[in-house]
Design a protein around this motif. Structure first.
Motif, PDB file in Angstrom:
ATOM      1  N   LYS D 162       0.775  -1.198   0.183  1.00 37.99           N
ATOM      2  CA  LYS D 162      -0.086  -0.009   0.222  1.00 37.99           C
ATOM      3  C   LYS D 162       0.628   1.035  -0.131  1.00 37.99           C
ATOM      4  O   LYS D 162       0.678   1.765   0.290  1.00 37.99           O
ATOM      5  N   ARG D 163       1.784   1.037  -0.391  1.00 44.53           N
ATOM      6  CA  ARG D 163       2.901   2.249  -0.713  1.00 44.53           C
ATOM      7  C   ARG D 163       2.491   3.265  -2.408  1.00 44.53           C
ATOM      8  O   ARG D 163       2.337   2.712  -2.889  1.00 44.53           O
ATOM      9  N   MET D 165       4.886   4.583  -5.110  1.00 43.52           N
ATOM     10  CA  MET D 165       6.263   4.220  -6.245  1.00 43.52           C
ATOM     11  C   MET D 165       6.018   5.512  -7.062  1.00 43.52           C
ATOM     12  O   MET D 165       5.008   6.027  -7.479  1.00 43.52           O
ATOM     13  N   ALA D 232      14.458  24.607  -1.849  1.00 46.05           N
ATOM     14  CA  ALA D 232      15.224  22.858  -1.491  1.00 46.05           C
ATOM     15  C   ALA D 232      16.675  23.384  -3.004  1.00 46.05           C
ATOM     16  O   ALA D 232      17.445  22.502  -3.090  1.00 46.05           O
ATOM     17  N   TYR D 233      15.860  23.115  -4.516  1.00 53.22           N
ATOM     18  CA  TYR D 233      16.951  23.470  -5.353  1.00 53.22           C
ATOM     19  C   TYR D 233      18.364  24.102  -5.427  1.00 53.22           C
ATOM     20  O   TYR D 233      18.811  23.667  -6.136  1.00 53.22           O
ATOM     21  N   LYS D 236      20.552  21.709  -4.300  1.00 55.49           N
ATOM     22  CA  LYS D 236      20.109  20.341  -5.092  1.00 55.49           C
ATOM     23  C   LYS D 236      21.699  20.029  -5.610  1.00 55.49           C
ATOM     24  O   LYS D 236      22.285  18.399  -5.604  1.00 55.49           O
ATOM     25  N   GLY D 247      20.724  10.829  -7.919  1.00 50.84           N
ATOM     26  CA  GLY D 247      20.121  10.369  -7.683  1.00 50.84           C
ATOM     27  C   GLY D 247      19.417  12.319  -8.375  1.00 50.84           C
ATOM     28  O   GLY D 247      20.027  12.367  -9.024  1.00 50.84           O
ATOM     29  N   GLU D 251      14.247  11.815  -5.935  1.00 54.03           N
ATOM     30  CA  GLU D 251      14.720  11.730  -4.525  1.00 54.03           C
ATOM     31  C   GLU D 251      14.349  12.998  -3.412  1.00 54.03           C
ATOM     32  O   GLU D 251      13.879  12.732  -2.926  1.00 54.03           O
ATOM     33  N   ILE D 252      13.785  14.062  -4.769  1.00 56.30           N
ATOM     34  CA  ILE D 252      13.505  14.778  -3.814  1.00 56.30           C
ATOM     35  C   ILE D 252      11.753  14.750  -4.047  1.00 56.30           C
ATOM     36  O   ILE D 252      10.951  14.739  -2.701  1.00 56.30           O
ATOM     37  N   PRO D 255      10.217  12.002  -1.014  1.00 62.46           N
ATOM     38  CA  PRO D 255      10.404  12.390   0.802  1.00 62.46           C
ATOM     39  C   PRO D 255       8.747  13.346   0.912  1.00 62.46           C
ATOM     40  O   PRO D 255       8.216  13.602   1.627  1.00 62.46           O
ATOM     41  N   ARG D 266       7.973   5.530  -2.250  1.00 62.43           N
ATOM     42  CA  ARG D 266       9.173   4.922  -2.821  1.00 62.43           C
ATOM     43  C   ARG D 266      10.195   5.772  -4.057  1.00 62.43           C
ATOM     44  O   ARG D 266       9.415   5.070  -4.992  1.00 62.43           O
ATOM     45  N   ALA D 267      11.308   5.487  -3.675  1.00 60.88           N
ATOM     46  CA  ALA D 267      11.825   5.824  -5.427  1.00 60.88           C
ATOM     47  C   ALA D 267      12.163   5.160  -5.946  1.00 60.88           C
ATOM     48  O   ALA D 267      13.315   4.294  -5.316  1.00 60.88           O
ATOM     49  N   THR D 268      12.530   4.977  -7.294  1.00 53.99           N
ATOM     50  CA  THR D 268      12.920   4.365  -8.080  1.00 53.99           C
ATOM     51  C   THR D 268      13.797   5.096  -9.451  1.00 53.99           C
ATOM     52  O   THR D 268      12.921   5.684  -9.927  1.00 53.99           O
ATOM     53  N   VAL D 269      14.965   4.985  -9.804  1.00 54.46           N
ATOM     54  CA  VAL D 269      15.058   6.236 -11.063  1.00 54.46           C
ATOM     55  C   VAL D 269      16.082   4.727 -11.621  1.00 54.46           C
ATOM     56  O   VAL D 269      16.990   3.941 -12.038  1.00 54.46           O
TER      57      VAL D 269
END
Lengths: 342, 342, 342, 342
Positions: D162-163, D165, D232-233, D236, D247, D251-252, D255, D266-269
């Motif tokens: 139940k995430r 992605m 934030a940038y 970066k 990343g 990845e920003i 979260p 969850r992040a996937t590059v």
């Protein structure tokens, strides 16, 4: 030390990975020189060799087929065959021993040559998984993956059309590919050489799956025997052109299933696509490990043996222990799966 | 007899195939009634159950993930946790026993519950292959296939650009995925948790492959330890946003390799794609067989054990024998492969 | 507004993606209510409908086949068929219009119903790519990918054994699958329905490839006509069991090639695996876009048209413009590829 | 006539298929002699050429990467660069013209060289699909397939846990890969460079999907701009080691999504795996056709143009028409897809 490598019998994903591993370990660890032998025992008999350095085996772990070529030649046949001729040929080319990668027939020939005084060791190769002396052989996992993926596809067609789909897979004498791909794809009937069945037993299971609202999937090994069909079988050898039929048992099964159950039924013979192409990761690892250990065997001059998988380990088995009976599907494995068809 | 099934911990290809096999065999052979437990131990604690008939498990052998949901809940924590509360909850729902599908943590909890008088049996699940009591666990083969295919792709980029490619794979405590995918993909360096290495050892191998005209491929487990980098590691925990870094060890390795060797180097963290999606045929067969045998265990009320793979057989192992030390890569397996990097 | 959706004719990867997109856009953007029609026109004639909400179409973009079922029923046949009966049936179920997803035959029936006063629009579906009014149809790309991957596998076997491999692909009337998969796999001969050839023309190309040291790959559409084989063809209809042959043209070609050239030759009929299973990304995107635009057409009540791909755009085409001649492979496309066989 | 072929810029599935087709058609139909140019413009500047016969291009249609190597060298830079030096180098090697396979930068350089009197023609290469003058370029379809398959996998993990992605795909300036793979995989949010969004817009869509019981899938192009994150940038660029972050934007995003919605994210590059490996059938056919037509262009000495895909035809486009603005995702295409997210 100079060693020849050959691949013999039907091609199989992982052959090149074995060759690569033997050559990489043999040259760097043991300083062995290798030659490739063209087209299996044919190349031994004809003295058809070529240098095989680590350059030639680059990138081979993922490449299907065999760069050495293969054939079904028997080394004891023909004017240049037989142990004495072969000894002379090897001697003339300064070849000290042979790594024979092949199945039952190849290993039997290797054993006979070994008993006749030639340095031979073996690496088991059988896409059907029919060799007793190894838990699995490379190529089998790839074949099961291909067959499973094909059946995943067939099922969507079956479901859409409410058809029964019959998939014929390799396995002339043993039903491992049918059993594993059938379990993996969720088949409703699995027909293997070890367990002859009548058409009524098959259609009963087909009907049961159909009655539960499923599109029945029947997986059949090419070597499966349908009982009570002697008359039909007597005609089976020839097609309308009086040539051997290319089709298989599924082409007999499918129309019979349709005739008896009334469920539209289609057959697919997966055929040669099961044995070609890039090996699965499992087969690459297994083939590579067998090749690494074959290099050790050669370096130790421990001839007359083959390398094999036991559990998670690579072990050595004398030729004589490896030959003889085939590795058939034991009844308990078939019955284990049968609970899925209920 | 009414049995609950749960999946706990990280998801893994093959979970659904276990569930399907348990339910198919359990209902048809043993007339057991099943309920699904939602989200692992969380559902046990909360009494979150739903009926699980053969209808619900249709077509699941090829479906990734788990239809039951999963969580990392500890059944001994929280106001409704603990053996006595759970006993009451199970009793209230007329549940006679639990099949717990999970890894080290799950099985440890299962064992504790069993010792506290609850009927539990286990099915081992670890994508990392880190459980001692089974030769392989489902999910591992799929992960290795995905990682290998990804590396096959990375290599063409490496070759075209003459780059060093670093691929980071799963494996927090054990290096099995890195070892097998690295062998399968023909890696030039394999970095695993069991064998810490310095950056100089790594770059020496990278340089050697590069000098032979190869685009070096480095495979690294996420849990690998680079020795001699304490200072760097101390900063590792946070990124420029002062949040935990999502990247991994490969993002430290790649720039170091490039800095030292001068070879352009790129890192890829394979991440979550390794654990999702349809299982390989091997994993479907293994998961299905474990599920079939789990149904037998339940029918025999042989609680306190897990089913596991030994060679080609499914056997039973008491919980206490299954827990404890992890199944790390033995040194001889690492050294066996090292001959390929020469 | 209440709309029925049907899929008709052979199944095809992407059907479910069309259904999903129609329902998602139709319900959220236009507030249309949908019903699924079971088994194509059969369900229209029989009034076999069921509610189709966004819940039912969840996750369907990647699922092969059709959740609606399909058949080859002609809506003008049978006691409940014909425009007036169908009007009454739709009226009784408060259905305002139909989205018909199908090929030439389906769209011709849709057009006739439209001319008889029924609200129908169409989505073209042809795995063979034989419809004129769309650049490509979904399913074709998936079929070409499957055929290409199979041929990649066949080639390693051909190379290892120095065999000629014959691959038979779908295409009763047009050769698109053979042309594209043949180009993609690097075939040496491509035989399509649009270009009849004699066995001598084929074997000349086979021999040429063989003489260059290649294992010849011949791709043949199931509808290819071998010229000068009338006698052989007259027998073709029946096999040794006096039943229609399941095998195809490749089973005639392969032995003839082997007889004439002396090169060992093997045939593989890819068959049903070409049309099942998960669609390629291209087909998912195309099918989804067609479905989204079909929802627009319905919302505008622009009946009597179908949606289609032109370049990178989805456009609308009146039924009458879409029917008639098939989209055959033009000679210049075949000759373009012929330069590869030189 | 002697022609050099080069590949320049990032590698891309299909480069080798272009090279093969050019050489096969050029040698057999036009009797042109070819040389391979090593590493793009670098090889032109350095005179680094090697003979390229049909033997060298055997079996290349399915091989990823480029056998010619590639680089990002600018032919107008360095002591041996510039039009006059290059003319002299080509003259010294008797090279009459160049086929440049590359993207925007490569084609701009080609155009400048052409305007400076050098015979150059182009073949468009862009995995991002960012060139205006062609409907699609090879490599794009393969990348979309790889990204889609990866997301299919991510979804099973998302569903099980139940995430939410987040998948980050290629696309620095244009969002085609994100748009197509997002549609194909059934994403709930698609973030592309052409459509900047705030974190609140993204989390609103995430929450909506989550509220419907879905595990949200967010696809984001690497070049996507999150609005309202200037502070934030600014940080970066550097990670905790004071090195450029490997990343990406995911990845920003991940979260932030988790922080705002409370949904575990969850992040996937996907990174380099999108551009390597064997091309899809679509890309093999497109690349082969472009190569065949490039051979025609060269034979006609129609320099200063590139070949391109328009609808189903290969056409020619003058360099100047091909350059300039990028092929961005038009707003109507993004909005078309947005109906799926409702």
């Amino acid at each position: 030390m100079k060693i020849g490598i050959l691949t013999s019998g039907g091609d199989c994903p992982g052959l090149n990975a074995v060759i690569r591993a033997v050559v990489l370990k043999g040259t760097t660890t043991y300083n062995i020189e290798f030659v490739g032998i063209r087209d299996g025992w044919r190349g031994v008999v004809d003295g058809d060799f070529f240098p095989l350095t680590r350059h030639e085996v680059r990138g081979l772990s993922k490449v299907g087929g065999t760069i050495l070529g293969t054939s079904r030649t028997n080394p004891y046949e023909g004017p240049r065959g037989g142990a004495e001729n072969i000894k002379a040929t090897l001697y003339a080319h300064h070849i000290d021993g042979i790594i024979a990668i092949g199945g039952e027939g190849t290993l039997a020939a290797a054993n006979r040559l070994y008993n006749d005084g030639i340095n031979v060791m073996g690496v088991p190769k059988t896409i059907d998984n029919d060799l007793r002396a190894t838990d699995y052989s490379f190529g089998f996992d790839t074949a099961v993956n291909i067959a499973t993926e094909a059946m995943d596809r067939l099922r969507t067609t079956g479901d859409s059309h409410k058809r029964c789909m019959v998939a014929e897979v390799m396995g002339r004498h043993v039903g491992w590919i049918a059993l594993h791909s059938g379990i993996a794809a969720g088949a409703h009937v699995i027909c293997i050489p070890e367990v002859p069945m009548s058409i009524d037993e098959i259609t009963a299971q087909v009907q049961k799956a159909h009655d539960r609202g499923r599109a029945p999937l029947v997986v059949v090994s090419e070597g499966f025997t349908l009982t009570g069909m002697d008359e039909a079988y007597s005609d089976k050898g020839l097609d309308a052109f009086n040539r051997p039929r290319l089709g298989g048992i599924s082409e007999i099964l499918a129309p019979e299933i349709e005739r008896i159950t009334g469920i539209e039924t289609r057959a697919t013979v997966l055929g040669h696509i099961q044995r070609g192409g890039s090996p699965s990761a499992f087969d690459r690892v297994l083939a590579t490990r067998l090749g690494l250990h074959a290099a050790d065997v050669v370096a130790e001059e421990a001839w007359g043996q083959m390398v094999s998988l036991k559990g998670t380990d690579i072990v050595r088995v004398p030729f004589e222990d490896a030959l003889g009976e085939l590795n058939t599907v034991p009844l308990y494995r078939y019955e284990e799966a049968a609970a899925l068809f209920g």
